[in-house]
Scaffold this motif. Structure first.
Motif, PDB file in Angstrom:
ATOM      1  N   ALA A  70       0.852  -1.059  -0.062  1.00 34.81           N
ATOM      2  CA  ALA A  70      -0.102   0.207   0.158  1.00 34.81           C
ATOM      3  C   ALA A  70       0.552   1.230   0.291  1.00 34.81           C
ATOM      4  CB  ALA A  70      -1.329   0.083   1.233  1.00 34.81           C
ATOM      5  N   SER A  71       0.360   2.248  -0.576  1.00 34.10           N
ATOM      6  CA  SER A  71       1.592   3.159  -1.030  1.00 34.10           C
ATOM      7  C   SER A  71       0.684   4.412  -1.506  1.00 34.10           C
ATOM      8  CB  SER A  71       2.289   2.889  -2.462  1.00 34.10           C
ATOM      9  OG  SER A  71       3.073   4.047  -2.515  1.00 34.10           O
ATOM     10  N   LEU A  72       1.516   5.759  -0.653  1.00 35.91           N
ATOM     11  CA  LEU A  72       0.604   7.166  -1.099  1.00 35.91           C
ATOM     12  C   LEU A  72       1.972   7.678  -2.271  1.00 35.91           C
ATOM     13  CD1 LEU A  72       0.538   8.423   2.935  1.00 35.91           C
ATOM     14  CD2 LEU A  72      -1.001   8.333   0.887  1.00 35.91           C
ATOM     15  N   ALA A  73       3.077   7.341  -1.985  1.00 29.55           N
ATOM     16  CA  ALA A  73       4.031   7.952  -2.710  1.00 29.55           C
ATOM     17  C   ALA A  73       3.579   7.569  -5.075  1.00 29.55           C
ATOM     18  CB  ALA A  73       5.434   6.818  -2.874  1.00 29.55           C
ATOM     19  N   GLY A  74       2.552   6.445  -4.855  1.00 30.68           N
ATOM     20  CA  GLY A  74       2.387   6.420  -6.646  1.00 30.68           C
ATOM     21  C   GLY A  74       3.691   5.645  -7.362  1.00 30.68           C
ATOM     22  N   HIS A  75       4.347   4.891  -6.481  1.00 32.59           N
ATOM     23  CA  HIS A  75       5.492   3.895  -7.443  1.00 32.59           C
ATOM     24  C   HIS A  75       4.910   3.329  -8.407  1.00 32.59           C
ATOM     25  CE1 HIS A  75       4.951   0.518  -4.192  1.00 32.59           C
ATOM     26  NE2 HIS A  75       5.491   1.258  -4.052  1.00 32.59           N
ATOM     27  N   SER A  76       5.971   2.897  -8.803  1.00 32.45           N
ATOM     28  CA  SER A  76       5.679   2.176 -10.789  1.00 32.45           C
ATOM     29  C   SER A  76       5.077   0.718 -10.008  1.00 32.45           C
ATOM     30  CB  SER A  76       6.656   1.998 -11.073  1.00 32.45           C
ATOM     31  OG  SER A  76       7.968   1.256 -10.883  1.00 32.45           O
TER      32      SER A  76
ATOM     33  N   GLU B 184       6.738   2.233   2.047  1.00 31.91           N
ATOM     34  CA  GLU B 184       6.964   1.978   0.494  1.00 31.91           C
ATOM     35  C   GLU B 184       6.409   3.227   0.058  1.00 31.91           C
ATOM     36  OE1 GLU B 184       6.299  -1.171  -0.978  1.00 31.91           O
ATOM     37  OE2 GLU B 184       7.042  -1.214   1.182  1.00 31.91           O
ATOM     38  N   GLY B 185       7.949   4.030   0.080  1.00 30.69           N
ATOM     39  CA  GLY B 185       8.500   5.050  -1.398  1.00 30.69           C
ATOM     40  C   GLY B 185       8.177   6.308  -0.585  1.00 30.69           C
ATOM     41  N   HIS B 186       7.175   6.651   0.641  1.00 27.74           N
ATOM     42  CA  HIS B 186       6.636   7.832   1.264  1.00 27.74           C
ATOM     43  C   HIS B 186       8.426   7.953   2.347  1.00 27.74           C
ATOM     44  CE1 HIS B 186       4.196  10.916   1.709  1.00 27.74           C
ATOM     45  NE2 HIS B 186       3.933  10.544   2.912  1.00 27.74           N
ATOM     46  N   GLU B 187       9.652   7.267   2.110  1.00 26.64           N
ATOM     47  CA  GLU B 187      10.924   7.010   3.995  1.00 26.64           C
ATOM     48  C   GLU B 187      11.293   8.817   3.918  1.00 26.64           C
ATOM     49  OE1 GLU B 187       9.869   3.081   2.424  1.00 26.64           O
ATOM     50  OE2 GLU B 187       9.942   4.836   1.359  1.00 26.64           O
TER      51      GLU B 187
END
Length: 265
Positions: A161-167, A202-205
């Protein structure tokens, strides 16, 4: 060679093992019908030594159950010999909160999990492990402002689950979640205890660490353990933020572009 074996061979074996066992459990559910469902309501004992509420359809649960993440951070939490607060940002179903709770020196747990279904498993697992009284469970994500946002979710893998919108998450369904900033976090942090932080977002670090640095309690943070995936996170930028925040010791667990970092003061 040890790192290559652990993260290039052993970890992949654990992933395959989790996939095979998860498929077997799902097949038994279908075969056994109501009996299988009743059987799988029984707590499942993770290889990390903590019981968890069954959620076999979820890949992240299977990773928790069968030890896919390795033991380096769980061992670290077990070895802490001073009283501390544990902040679990991106707690998912609560594996590391449960491990921290097992240590009698862990006086308080503050766990963030924004996705409602996953949060329900987190709550159930904390109760199952007898840690409810010293835990603050927040159905929210730590971010750079308070409010709401849309998070991408994947039905069979709660951990992406991601807020970052990664691929890899394009086209996945979304859920409206609550966002909390450092001021909201500070309301729950004890005044007198050192802090250990785990971040898996998930990319929001980068956003989370920058917000954490605004906390009135940031100087008490002794260690930050965080996931790093160089496909959607800027490792040098995040390291620079931590160095500027007073962290000087960095240990890397993993190889290639997806690994974990333990930063300590």
């Amino acid at each position: 060679m040890g790192a290559i074996y652990e993260f290039g061979v052993a970890r992949n074996v654990r992933v395959v093992k989790a996939r095979i066992k998860g498929t077997a459990h799902s097949a038994l559910d279908r075969l056994w019908g109501a009996f299988g469902a009743t059987f799988h309501r029984r707590p499942a004992q993770s290889v990390y030594g903590v019981p968890m509420v069954p959620n076999f359809a979820d890949k992240t649960f299977r990773y928790c159950l069968y030890g896919t993440y390795g033991k380096y951070f769980s061992d670290y939490l077990d070895r802490i010999d001073y009283d501390f607060t544990f902040i679990d940002i991106g707690a998912n179903q609560g594996l590391y909160s449960l491990v921290a709770a097992r240590n009698p020196h862990c006086r308080k747990i503050i766990a963030f999990e924004p996705v409602k279904r996953t949060f329900d498993f987190l709550s159930a697992n904390v109760e199952l492990n007898g840690a409810s009284e010293r835990s603050v469970l927040l159905n929210a994500a730590l971010s750079d402002h308070a409010g709401t946002a849309q998070i991408a979710v994947k039905a069979n893998h709660s951990g992406v689950a991601s807020l970052a919108g990664h691929s890899g998450m394009e086209g996945q369904p979304t859920e409206t979640i609550t966002l909390m900033d450092a001021a909201g976090l500070d309301e729950h942090i004890p005044e007198d205890l050192p802090i250990i932080v785990k971040i898996d977002v998930e990319g929001h670090e980068g956003v989370v660490i920058a917000e954490l640095a605004k906390s009135a309690h940031f100087a008490k943070v002794r260690a930050v353990f965080h996931e790093m995936d160089e496909r959607w996170a800027e490792a040098p930028k995040i390291r620079k933020m931590l160095v500027e925040g007073g962290f000087s010791k960095f240990r890397k667990f993993g190889i290639r572009r997806h690994y974990d970092i333990l930063a300590e003061r």
